[in-house]
Design a protein around this motif. Structure first.
Motif, short mmCIF file in Angstrom:
data_model
loop_
_atom_site.label_atom_id
_atom_site.label_comp_id
_atom_site.label_asym_id
_atom_site.label_seq_id
_atom_site.Cartn_x
_atom_site.Cartn_y
_atom_site.Cartn_z
N PRO A 1 47.69 -23.33 -10.40
CA PRO A 1 47.01 -22.39 -11.29
C PRO A 1 47.38 -20.94 -10.97
O PRO A 1 47.60 -20.59 -9.81
CB PRO A 1 45.52 -22.65 -11.01
N GLU A 2 47.43 -20.13 -12.02
CA GLU A 2 47.78 -18.72 -11.85
C GLU A 2 46.85 -18.02 -10.86
O GLU A 2 47.29 -17.22 -10.04
CB GLU A 2 47.73 -18.00 -13.20
N PHE A 3 45.56 -18.34 -10.93
CA PHE A 3 44.58 -17.71 -10.03
C PHE A 3 44.96 -17.95 -8.57
O PHE A 3 44.93 -17.03 -7.75
CB PHE A 3 43.17 -18.27 -10.30
N GLU A 4 45.31 -19.19 -8.24
CA GLU A 4 45.66 -19.51 -6.85
C GLU A 4 46.93 -18.79 -6.41
O GLU A 4 46.99 -18.27 -5.30
CB GLU A 4 45.83 -21.03 -6.68
N THR A 5 47.94 -18.77 -7.26
CA THR A 5 49.18 -18.09 -6.89
C THR A 5 48.94 -16.61 -6.67
O THR A 5 49.46 -16.02 -5.70
CB THR A 5 50.26 -18.29 -7.97
N PHE A 6 48.15 -16.00 -7.55
CA PHE A 6 47.88 -14.58 -7.38
C PHE A 6 47.05 -14.32 -6.11
O PHE A 6 47.40 -13.46 -5.30
CB PHE A 6 47.14 -14.00 -8.59
N ALA A 7 45.96 -15.09 -5.94
CA ALA A 7 45.05 -14.85 -4.81
C ALA A 7 45.69 -15.20 -3.47
O ALA A 7 45.52 -14.48 -2.48
CB ALA A 7 43.76 -15.65 -5.01
N HIS A 8 46.40 -16.32 -3.43
CA HIS A 8 46.89 -16.85 -2.15
C HIS A 8 48.30 -16.42 -1.80
O HIS A 8 48.71 -16.58 -0.65
CB HIS A 8 46.82 -18.38 -2.15
N GLU A 9 49.06 -15.91 -2.78
CA GLU A 9 50.43 -15.51 -2.48
C GLU A 9 50.67 -14.04 -2.82
O GLU A 9 50.97 -13.23 -1.96
CB GLU A 9 51.42 -16.41 -3.23
N CYS B 1 43.02 -25.02 -2.59
CA CYS B 1 44.23 -24.59 -1.88
C CYS B 1 45.34 -25.58 -2.19
O CYS B 1 45.60 -26.51 -1.42
CB CYS B 1 43.99 -24.49 -0.38
N ASN B 2 45.94 -25.44 -3.38
CA ASN B 2 47.09 -26.26 -3.75
C ASN B 2 46.75 -27.75 -3.75
O ASN B 2 47.57 -28.59 -3.40
CB ASN B 2 48.27 -25.97 -2.82
N ASN B 3 45.51 -28.06 -4.15
CA ASN B 3 45.06 -29.46 -4.24
C ASN B 3 45.22 -30.19 -2.91
O ASN B 3 45.64 -31.35 -2.86
CB ASN B 3 45.82 -30.19 -5.35
N GLY B 4 44.87 -29.50 -1.84
CA GLY B 4 44.92 -30.10 -0.51
C GLY B 4 46.28 -30.04 0.15
O GLY B 4 46.42 -30.42 1.31
N GLN B 5 47.29 -29.54 -0.55
CA GLN B 5 48.65 -29.46 0.00
C GLN B 5 48.84 -28.12 0.72
O GLN B 5 49.63 -27.27 0.32
CB GLN B 5 49.66 -29.64 -1.13
N ALA B 6 48.05 -27.95 1.78
CA ALA B 6 48.07 -26.72 2.55
C ALA B 6 47.84 -27.07 4.02
O ALA B 6 47.06 -27.98 4.34
CB ALA B 6 46.99 -25.75 2.07
N CYS B 7 48.48 -26.34 4.90
CA CYS B 7 48.44 -26.68 6.32
C CYS B 7 47.06 -26.49 6.93
O CYS B 7 46.73 -27.13 7.92
CB CYS B 7 49.46 -25.85 7.09
N ILE B 8 46.24 -25.60 6.36
CA ILE B 8 44.90 -25.38 6.91
C ILE B 8 43.80 -25.96 6.02
O ILE B 8 42.63 -25.69 6.23
CB ILE B 8 44.63 -23.88 7.15
N ALA B 9 44.18 -26.75 5.02
CA ALA B 9 43.16 -27.41 4.19
C ALA B 9 42.35 -28.38 5.03
O ALA B 9 42.89 -29.03 5.92
CB ALA B 9 43.83 -28.15 3.04
#
Length: 485
Positions: free
Chosen positions: A64-72, A248-256
């Motif tokens: 989602p655009e929101f996640e890319t903007f907020a997290h990257e 966080c990327n549908n659980g595909q994150a190292c700190i999820a």
């Protein structure tokens, strides 16, 4: 017809390293002006290409655009701005005290660039995990070779194009490709290697680095636990767990969050509230939501399906579990009371599956966590101060967050990194600058104060003076200097 990419072998990798090393040896990357200009250009790159960056991440994993903007986007811009603001201060030598044995003297710790560094990044946050280390590397005055992940090809291609346009191409290069290109790069001698990814590949990187005694930073993963006490605001806790897991990327994150531990008594309430909040966030049919990333590729989908199909977790799904292989989607899934020796509890999940373990009392969770490898992150939800203190003291993890998940990553004054199997070294904020710097010790002396006692011939009198000096024995020093026994 697509243009064939030139073969990138060991000879090509050697040429690339020689080119960037020549640039580094020219001295230009050491200058403050070059460093700050490159970071400013990187900030400009992000500002001017946000939409294309967001579109390419969506192309690679439907994020989602929101996640890319907020997290990257936002985090990367913050890193650039902080480096621009603080760089001159970071570069300033740190004055330190000297001892009586070097009197008169002064001393300083001088940060210097390591040289030519290799950054190998991951696919799940392709811009952040590639460019955030680049900020630290160029701020510290290094020349850089970046190898983005081939699993996110659209973002890899865009980074290669943009970095060549905005940054100094003689000192910052992007090498695209897969295993063979990475292997060719790892055969070269680097001054530091920064790797983000799996523990399996991390071991390969470290073995390759050892051949040249190259220092490494390894940002790996692991099974990040969430311990949930009953003394909490349950709705807020569940929303924050969901945000850290599926947001966080549908659980595909190292700190999820990788798994939850709670008490048998409290588990039903926790499961019910998680279900309610999941439906509130993603609707009754999460397959239709646009607020969840898809599984990145067929291989990862098959890996996650294998975890769900394990006989040891049969009948343990209490929510979700729906799969669509053609769309690479798996709905948010809760599993209750899964065996600790099941696949889902022995492998890092890296996806939308969340097992819940139960214990008799919350303190028993510490043994569960400590019986496994050290995680990259550990989370606790409680209002019990004693439990908070005990958790921080007893649980070894790269980072800890109390009453939230993943947000510690956004705090630039905290180091981000792993411990044990979850990695080594850290970065973010000044820690990124430090990760790519050598702290050089420098002692300054004049020709005054030359003490004869340090030179031969060595006498008993000189030895008495030395012992008195090192022992802080003022009267003994006076007696030794006066020749009194």
């Amino acid at each position: 017809m697509a243009e064939e990419r030139a073969v990138f072998d060991s000879e090509a990798a050697e040429r690339v390293v020689a080119e960037v090393r020549e640039s580094f040896n020219s001295g230009k990357t050491r200058r403050y002006e070059w460093r700050v200009e490159q970071v400013k250009n990187l900030l400009k790159l992000v500002d001017e290409n946000q939409k294309e960056m967001i579109d390419t991440v969506h192309s690679d994993c439907s994020k989602p655009e929101f996640e890319t903007f907020a997290h990257e986007i936002a985090l990367l811009k913050n890193s650039c701005k902080l480096a621009i603001k603080e760089l001159r201060h970071w570069m300033t030598p740190e004055k330190v005290k000297t001892s009586i044995t070097t009197f008169p003297s002064s001393a300083a710790i001088v940060p210097e660039p390591l040289g030519v560094v290799l950054i190998i990044s991951a696919w799940n946050y392709p811009f952040l995990l590639s460019l955030d280390p680049v900020v630290g590397a160029i701020a510290a005055g290094n020349a850089v070779v970046l190898k983005p992940s081939e699993i996110s090809p659209a973002t890899s291609s865009l980074m290669a194009k943009l970095l060549g346009k905005y940054l100094d191409p003689s000192a910052v290069k992007v090498i695209e490709g897969a295993t063979s290109e990475t292997s060719a790069l790892l055969e070269q001698k680097w001054d530091k290697i920064f790797y983000t990814g799996s523990g399996r590949v991390g071991r390969i990187v470290m073995a390759a680095a050892a051949k040249h005694l190259t220092p490494v930073v390894l940002e790996l993963g692991g099974k990040s636990p969430v311990v949930v006490d009953s003394q909490i605001n349950l709705q807020v806790a569940c929303r924050r767990i969901i945000s850290g897991k599926w947001g966080c990327n549908n659980g595909q994150a190292c700190i999820a969050p990788d798994y939850i531990i709670t008490t048998k008594e409290f588990a039903p309430k926790l499961v019910e509230t998680l279900k309610q909040e999941l439906e509130r966030f993603y609707g009754k049919n999460p397959m239709e939501t646009k607020d969840l990333s898809r599984i990145v590729n067929a291989n990862h989908f098959a890996r996650l399906s294998k975890l769900l199909d394990d006989d040891k977790v049969s009948g343990k799904i209490v929510h979700g579990g729906e799969r669509d292989k053609t769309k690479l989607q798996i709905t948010p899934t809760l599993l209750l009371d899964v065996p600790r020796d099941s696949l889902i509890m022995t492998e890092e999940i890296f996806g939308p599956l969340l097992p819940i373990l139960t214990v008799d009392k919350v303190e028993d969770s510490f043994e569960v966590v400590n019986s496994g490898t050290k995680p990259l992150a550990a989370y606790l939800f409680t209002n019990n101060k004693r439990l908070k203190d005990q958790f921080v003291a007893c649980i070894s993890a790269g980072g800890v967050a109390i009453n939230d998940t993943t947000l510690h990553l956004t705090v630039s004054t905290l180091p981000f990194g792993g411990v044990g199997d979850s990695g080594m070294g850290s970065y973010h904020g000044k820690f990124s600058f430090d990760a790519f710097s050598h702290k050089k010790a420098v002692l300054y002396r004049s020709f005054a104060g030359d003490a004869p006692m340090r030179y031969p011939p060595y006498t008993k009198g000189k030895l008495r003076i030395l012992k008195a000096l090192l022992g802080g024995d003022i009267w003994g020093l006076i007696r030794a200097l006066l020749g009194w026994s």
